[in-house]
Scaffold this active site. Structure first.
Site, short mmCIF file in Angstrom:
data_model
loop_
_atom_site.label_atom_id
_atom_site.label_comp_id
_atom_site.label_asym_id
_atom_site.label_seq_id
_atom_site.Cartn_x
_atom_site.Cartn_y
_atom_site.Cartn_z
N ASP A 267 0.82 -1.21 0.00
CA ASP A 267 0.00 0.00 0.00
C ASP A 267 0.86 1.26 0.00
OD1 ASP A 267 0.94 -0.56 2.57
OD2 ASP A 267 -1.04 -0.92 3.41
N ASP B 83 -7.78 -2.71 14.07
CA ASP B 83 -9.17 -2.86 13.63
C ASP B 83 -9.34 -4.02 12.65
OD1 ASP B 83 -8.04 -1.89 11.30
OD2 ASP B 83 -9.30 -0.10 11.15
N HIS C 187 -7.56 -4.63 9.89
CA HIS C 187 -7.21 -4.45 8.48
C HIS C 187 -5.94 -5.21 8.13
CE1 HIS C 187 -4.84 -0.62 9.75
NE2 HIS C 187 -3.93 -1.48 9.36
N GLU D 150 -9.67 -1.59 5.13
CA GLU D 150 -10.32 -1.27 6.39
C GLU D 150 -11.64 -2.04 6.51
OE1 GLU D 150 -8.67 0.10 8.54
OE2 GLU D 150 -7.86 2.08 8.07
C1 F6R Z 1 1.44 -1.59 6.14
C2 F6R Z 1 0.12 -2.18 6.22
C3 F6R Z 1 -0.66 -2.23 7.46
C4 F6R Z 1 0.14 -2.61 8.70
C5 F6R Z 1 -0.76 -2.57 9.92
C6 F6R Z 1 -0.01 -2.90 11.18
O1 F6R Z 1 1.96 -1.72 4.83
O2 F6R Z 1 -0.32 -2.61 5.22
O3 F6R Z 1 -1.71 -3.16 7.30
O4 F6R Z 1 0.67 -3.88 8.52
O5 F6R Z 1 -1.34 -1.31 10.04
O6 F6R Z 1 0.93 -1.89 11.41
P1 F6R Z 1 2.07 -2.08 12.51
O7 F6R Z 1 2.92 -3.20 12.03
O8 F6R Z 1 2.81 -0.78 12.48
O9 F6R Z 1 1.40 -2.37 13.79
#
Ligand code: F6R
Length: 260
Positions: free
Chosen positions: A66, A135, A137, A142
């Site tokens: 992303d 959440d 995702h 989301e």
């Molecule tokens: C990042 C991504 C997100 C993260 C998620 C967890 O490329 O796609 O889905 O993997 O927000 O983030 P952290 O690892 O910072 O807790």
């Protein structure tokens, strides 16, 4: 879905070993790259293996999950820059072999369609590294995301923007509201998925991911339908799992010949 509950250094070793073996078997492997804090220790270990053990990314391709929409090209939190800093520049990975969705494109839908085509043209993703949001995702799909979605623009939830403010001087107003993200359908086409989650804040999302009903309300639950998904958890992230003891017992008795 294989659930492994272990200390963090063991989780890191398991993930890095898998990618190491893949690259030595298939030097032009296609690796799916997550940003955020979850994969950082894995990237550190891959960089160490590059420096000390000759692990090479010279022929590999990388595709990011992303990207924020609208962050300037040189912004340190632009995910393409984060990936360059955290892994690509630390190993022998040519910059033009690592690609992310173009959050600065004039025509965002076209950039998303192009990204899908590029992944397909590279032969698809061999192993996808994933984190999970509090959440539920994965990538930036989301809650409410279509379980068969493709790369597209999404609006970040307030919760995700609060969670990510730590990367933006703790100032939520600096966190972009939109992103481009691989869809759940896109991610599901990766041949192998390795999801890493650590810390208590992830415990409910992990419980839903592994044991909840498949639902757009917890997008990661779609991974229950993936034929080869490995979920790596520390004790805190695993703390709400109903079958916690069974997963531990399974890992303790894992046949020595069986990889992940
Ligand atoms: C990042 C991504 C997100 C993260 C998620 C967890 O490329 O796609 O889905 O993997 O927000 O983030 P952290 O690892 O910072 O807790």
């Amino acid at each position: 879905m294989e659930v492994i509950i272990a200390p963090t250094d063991e989780l890191v070793r398991i993930a890095a070993q898998n990618i190491d073996e893949l690259l030595r078997r298939k030097p032009d492997a296609v690796i799916g790259l997550a940003t955020g804090s979850s994969p950082l220790a894995i990237y550190n270990e891959l960089a160490r293996r590059h420096n000390e053990e000759g692990l090479s990314f010279a022929k590999a391709r990388g595709f990011m999950l992303d990207e924020y929409v609208g962050l300037p090209k040189d912004h340190p939190e632009r995910y393409r820059n984060v990936i360059e800093k955290e892994i690509a520049s630390r190993v022998d990975w040519p910059s033009d072999q690592v690609e992310g969705p173009n959050g600065l494109a004039d025509d965002l839908p076209d950039a998303c369609a192009q990204y899908e085509q590029d992944i397909k043209a590279a032969g698809g993703i061999d192993v996808q590294i994933l984190g999970i949001g509090t959440d539920g995702h994965i990538a930036f799909n989301e809650p409410g995301s279509s379980l068969s979605s493709r790369t597209r623009i999404k609006t970040l939830t307030q919760q995700t923007r609060v969670d990510n403010a730590r990367f933006f001087d703790d100032d939520i107003d600096q966190v972009p509201k939109h992103c481009l993200t691989q869809g759940l359908g896109t991610i599901m086409e990766a041949k192998h998925i390795i999801l890493v989650a650590t810390g208590k804040a992830k415990a409910e999302a992990v419980h839903q991911l592994v044991e909840g009903p498949i639902s757009a309300l917890w997008p990661a639950t779609v991974l229950q339908m993936h034929p080869h998904c490995t979920v790596l958890l520390d004790d805190a992230a695993a703390s709400r799992l109903q079958l916690n003891t069974y997963y531990r017992d399974t890992y303790a008795n894992k046949p020595a010949w069986q990889g992940i």
